[in-house]
Design a protein around this motif. Structure first.
Motif, mmCIF file in Angstrom:
data_model
loop_
_atom_site.group_PDB
_atom_site.id
_atom_site.type_symbol
_atom_site.label_atom_id
_atom_site.label_comp_id
_atom_site.label_asym_id
_atom_site.label_seq_id
_atom_site.Cartn_x
_atom_site.Cartn_y
_atom_site.Cartn_z
ATOM 1 N N GLN B 242 1.103 11.943 -5.081
ATOM 2 C CA GLN B 242 1.754 12.945 -5.930
ATOM 3 C C GLN B 242 0.644 13.730 -6.615
ATOM 4 O O GLN B 242 0.143 13.346 -7.661
ATOM 5 N N GLN B 592 -7.544 5.140 -7.043
ATOM 6 C CA GLN B 592 -6.170 4.956 -7.514
ATOM 7 C C GLN B 592 -5.344 4.302 -6.406
ATOM 8 O O GLN B 592 -5.450 4.689 -5.247
ATOM 9 N N LYS B 595 0.598 -0.575 -7.680
ATOM 10 C CA LYS B 595 0.512 -1.968 -8.115
ATOM 11 C C LYS B 595 0.646 -2.941 -6.941
ATOM 12 O O LYS B 595 -0.115 -3.911 -6.821
ATOM 13 N N TYR B 625 -1.764 3.523 -10.136
ATOM 14 C CA TYR B 625 -0.995 4.770 -10.202
ATOM 15 C C TYR B 625 0.120 4.654 -9.169
ATOM 16 O O TYR B 625 -0.158 4.423 -7.989
ATOM 17 N N GLU B 626 1.324 4.800 -9.630
ATOM 18 C CA GLU B 626 2.453 4.571 -8.726
ATOM 19 C C GLU B 626 2.799 5.782 -7.862
ATOM 20 O O GLU B 626 3.654 5.708 -6.995
ATOM 21 N N GLY B 627 2.129 6.904 -8.125
ATOM 22 C CA GLY B 627 2.400 8.093 -7.321
ATOM 23 C C GLY B 627 1.556 8.144 -6.070
ATOM 24 O O GLY B 627 1.074 9.210 -5.676
ATOM 25 N N MET B 629 1.002 6.151 -2.034
ATOM 26 C CA MET B 629 1.651 5.293 -1.037
ATOM 27 C C MET B 629 1.050 3.882 -1.000
ATOM 28 O O MET B 629 -0.097 3.695 -1.386
#
Lengths: 265, 681
Positions: B242, B592, B595, B625-627, B629
């Motif tokens: 993202q 980045q 999790k 960072y969850e944005g 893959m």
């Protein structure tokens, strides 16, 4: 809510977060316009000085439900600025038509009470001697004094531009308190290629911010602290608006603060 | 007390006081707190001027404030219809880059000990002439700027010296041009972003760093009103992270690095399902990729893929294109598939679609066309020279490019350089490539010279913006165009032009534009796309296309930060604050990852780790960072400089040196590989 002081002209911003891509053009322009000394290493964010900072926000969900938004944060130029009340030497004040919170660096003694009291982290201590190596000082703007180490700095809504615009209006025989929107714009507003930042007099119906601040998607940061920020944000995304303040679960965003307070009683 | 004792005490006390820091610290503090600081710069004031020009860094039209002859700052040009006053962070740094310490100030010659010594220009000109004369027929020329009309001078000079080895740095444009030409396109591939109502961008961060950024963002502003009314353009972004474009897009479709072709094949297959346009090339290739199969390979869901197809079908002016972060070409395959999708949607040579920008004839008799130059491959050249399959040129000219920093070690730039007898770098800023050359000549910065930006890659129409000097060249810098013309004169070569303003006037005349008017106004000339030259798009090249490779198990996604400069500028002085703590922290590049990925690798937030590729191990700091893959780590390019100035060095590592470049089968174009591992530090 009562203001610290009522002004005929109250400059403010409306920042559309759904249009901000977080590129940093506003940050770069702000530094150049306001002679913010460059830093060799700004990776220690506790020592980095930013009049305007772009934050990356998250909806807090894990992949693939995650969403991102970028939030530019200038000084909120609060209607009730907590920094002003704590300054022991009146180095910061809100006392001029336009409603901009001043920062008089030659008066500042660097006690940093204002930093502690600002809920928006909009104030920064100048930890280092300002230094423009080589010929870099050639690019210093003649409009904004450089500041020494040991004082607090913050965004001034490019106050020197306001002064120039007023001078020009007076010279032209116009009312300096009824400036047209384009007569006074901050450097970050001009720089934003997405048009995400709109700047103007919040009290003037002819300025776009007057309408935009009343949008159902508008919100302010930590509004219920009673600081009455003059910077509004817009987002159609509910989660973004909820990040703006500490909402209770059942509370809705996009409601004027007074409505929320009435409902809570 | 005796006299001797008193003297001992006085002497001891004086020495003690002087040696003690207390007195100096007190004086220092006194100076501070009484505010008698003499070390902050005093401001100078002079007459204000505003000069319209264009940024040679990314083509952003500018208004530059000059005060008392000093260049103060670059702002957007509100009167310019192309950018509507928008400014990019890199263009905002122009004034600081003009004065920064990394400027090459005088000609430098490398001595036998490897050190550099200043020489004067007359000596530099003598060497330049002598080396060029000796290298007749064996000169190579590399430039980083593909959108300048001055390339006609440089390519004509190379040709007049008996060589065709004129190169651009590898880019998306090279791969897209190859695909466009292979499929029957003529001239230059154009993307009419301004008139599209639905955009699917696969990997191209077009609102931040890809194509005509200032223009793209002006379009975004116009199509996305701030008053909350409905947007006039839908944006779908497919990529591993993202990023800036994804943050404002209508939807982000996660696509793992290396699977972009599969994603596009899935879309193509879905479009072909109920289409009246049946082509064996498409049905043969896309049959293997149902939405489910493609989605599984890419990491998105079939629903996401189908939603994009549905949006494209329902839009009246959809546009699909592919791209990457700077210099990370994916080869021509993705571009061919994007062209095929536009073809299936009936979007070739339509308003808001893929458009054929008429090829402009070179301005000078011996100059080479941009399309021909784009067909030449610098990485293949370096590799061939390095392995001895191609004779090394005797002389290499490098114009403001920084291949030593920007290209992976397996492009073999250093090995190639070692075989070239003499290398001359024309540079405004001291870079990693300058440090590998025999002669470094200071050239004028973009604000100090006549130049132009002519239909840069990503444009949707023929456009042209003139750059004019805002100030005289500083230090001993000289405009390269004038230097090359003078050198040609000395060597008795006729390039067909006497100076750069005349060349730019030739460009204006070729376009039918008024040179003086554009020189004064700083406006961008734009040609209407009313009369398209219709190419016959052929899908035949897809028939010979090999099935895409499987995605790597763990992928590295390299991205850029538009504020943090490019390989030719280093990090501009003010840009350090725009580098976030999720890009650089504790002197380490940040990797980045989400999790789940970190847990799988046994890593936690803010722990040290290594990115491991075929080119070695690079230390990183992990940030969640969850944005992004799963099984992917994102690392920012643009850090780890060893040259330039204090604002660029000592900042992490250069991830580009750890990436791998493969050659695409068939086209032999470079493909940046995302295969990597992240291991515990």
């Amino acid at each position: 809510m009562a203001h610290f002081k009522d002004f005929t002209v109250r400059y403010g911003m409306v920042i559309d977060l759904d249009k901000c891509t977080g590129c940093g053009a506003c940050m770069m322009s702000c530094q150049a316009e306001n002679n913010v000394a460059p830093q060799e290493d700004a990776s220690n964010k506790l020592r980095a000085l930013n009049w305007l900072k772009v934050y990356r926000l998250s909806n807090g969900k894990e992949y693939p439900e995650h969403e991102t938004v970028f939030l530019p944060r200038p000084c909120m130029q609060c209607g009730n600025p907590s920094c002003v009340t704590v300054c022991p030497v009146v180095a910061t004040d809100k006392n001029e038509e336009g409603g901009i919170v001043s920062q008089v660096t030659p008066r500042c003694i660097g006690c940093r009470y204002c930093m502690a009291s600002c809920p928006y982290h909009a104030r920064y201590f100048n930890w280092f001697d300002p230094y423009w190596p080589g010929d870099l000082k050639e690019a210093l703007s003649p409009d904004v004094s450089t500041r020494p180490r040991g004082v607090v700095e913050k965004c001034s809504f490019c106050h020197h531009r306001f002064m120039k615009a007023k001078d020009k209006a007076i010279a032209n025989g116009e009312d300096p308190l009824m400036l047209p929107e384009e007569a006074y714009q901050t450097a970050c507003t001009e720089a934003c290629p997405n048009g995400a930042i709109v700047f103007g007099d919040l009290n003037n119906p002819e300025h776009r911010v007057y309408e935009l601040k009343q949008s159902p998607y508008a919100f302010r940061l930590l509004e219920r602290l009673g600081t009455d920020p003059q910077v509004y944000y817009l987002s159609k995304r509910e989660w973004v608006r909820r990040l703006g303040d500490n909402y209770l679960e059942q509370e809705e965003t996009g409601k004027p603060l007074q409505t929320l307070l009435n409902n809570s009683h | 007390m005796q006299r001797r004792g008193f003297l001992k005490f006085a002497l001891g006390g004086t020495v003690g006081l002087v040696a003690s820091p207390a007195i100096w610290t007190t004086l220092y503090d006194l100076a501070y707190w009484t505010q008698n600081w003499g070390w902050i710069p005093r401001l100078q004031n002079g007459e204000d001027q505003s000069v319209a020009t264009v940024s040679k860094l990314d083509g952003t039209p500018l208004k530059v404030r000059v005060n008392g002859g000093r260049v103060i700052r670059a702002s957007g040009n509100k009167e310019n219809e192309f950018s509507k006053g928008g400014l990019t962070p890199l263009a905002a740094s122009e004034a600081q880059l003009l004065y920064c310490e990394s400027r090459v100030k005088r000609p430098l010659k490398r001595g036998p000990d490897g050190g550099y010594a200043y020489i004067d220009w007359s000596e530099a000109e003598r060497i330049l002439k002598e080396k060029t004369k000796d290298a007749q027929g064996s000169l190579a020329f590399l430039t980083a700027d593909a959108s300048s009309s001055l390339n006609d001078v440089y390519s004509a000079f190379t040709a007049e010296n008996g060589s065709q080895d004129f190169f651009f740095m590898p880019s998306d444009e090279q791969a897209a041009n190859h695909a466009w030409r292979a499929m029957g396109g003529m001239g230059k591939i154009g993307y009419d972003i301004a008139n599209s109502d639905c955009i699917l961008s696969v990997g191209a961060n077009f609102l931040d760093s890809w194509g005509t950024v200032a223009h793209n963002r002006a379009v975004f502003d116009e199509t996305h009103p701030t008053d909350g009314s409905e947007a006039g353009q839908a944006i779908y972004y497919a990529g591993a992270m993202q990023n800036n474009t994804a943050a404002v897009a209508d939807a982000w479709i996660p696509v793992k690095p290396g699977t972009e072709e599969i994603f596009l094949l899935g879309i193509l297959g879905e479009l072909a399902k109920n289409s009246l346009l049946v082509d064996p090339a498409i049905s043969g290739l896309s049959a293997q990729y149902s939405p489910e199969a493609a989605a599984k390979a890419c990491g998105c869901t079939a629903k996401q893929l189908e939603n994009v197809v549905s949006a494209l079908k329902n839009a009246s002016r959809p546009l699909v294109f592919a791209g990457t972060a700077e210099g990370q070409s994916l080869g021509s395959g993705v571009h061919m598939l994007a062209i095929a999708i536009n073809y299936m949607l009936g979007r070739i040579n339509q308003d808001g679609g893929l458009v054929n920008l008429p090829e402009q004839a070179p301005l000078l008799p011996s100059a080479q066309s941009t399309a021909d130059i784009l067909e030449r491959n610098f990485i293949a050249f370096c590799r061939q020279v390095a392995d001895g399959s191609l004779a090394a040129p005797k002389l290499l000219f490098i114009n403001d490019a920084n291949p030593v920093y920007a290209l992976s070690p397996n492009a073999k730039v250093q090995e190639c350089f070692a075989k070239i007898a003499y290398k001359i770098c024309f540079a405004a800023h001291w870079s990693e490539t300058c440090a590998e050359c025999d002669l470094v000549l200071p050239i004028a910065h973009g604000l100090e010279r006549f130049d132009d930006v002519f239909t840069p890659y990503g444009s949707g129409s023929i456009n042209w913006t003139l750059a004019k000097p805002v100030t005289e060249p500083h230090y001993q810098a000289r405009p390269l165009g004038e230097l090359i013309i003078a050198l040609a004169d000395e060597l008795g070569l006729d390039l067909g032009v006497s100076d750069i303003p005349s060349l730019l006037e030739m460009r204006a005349n070729a376009l039918g534009a008024d040179f003086q008017e554009y020189l004064e106004s700083g406006a961008t000339y734009q040609e209407a796309n009313s009369a398209f030259t219709l190419p016959v798009i052929s899908l035949m090249p897809l028939l010979t296309k090999k099935a895409p490779a499987k995605a790597p198990e763990f992928a590295l996604h390299v991205y850029t930060n538009a504020a943090a400069g490019n390989p030719s500028t280093g990090i501009p002085p003010y840009a350090n604050r725009a580098i976030a703590d999720y890009q650089l922290q504790e002197g380490l590049c940040v990797a980045q990852m989400n999790k789940a990925t970190a847990e799988k690798l046994g890593l936690a937030d803010k722990t040290k780790a290594f990115v491991e590729t075929q080119n070695g191990r690079m230390p990183v700091l992990v940030k969640l960072y969850e944005g992004i893959m799963p099984d992917t780590a994102a690392v920012m390019a643009g850090l780890g400089h060893t040259e330039f100035d204090r604002f660029s060095v000592n900042k992490g590592n250069n991830i580009l040196q750890y990436t791998q470049i493969d050659m695409e089968a068939g086209s032999d174009l470079p493909v940046w590989s995302g295969a990597a591992k992240v291991v515990k530090g």
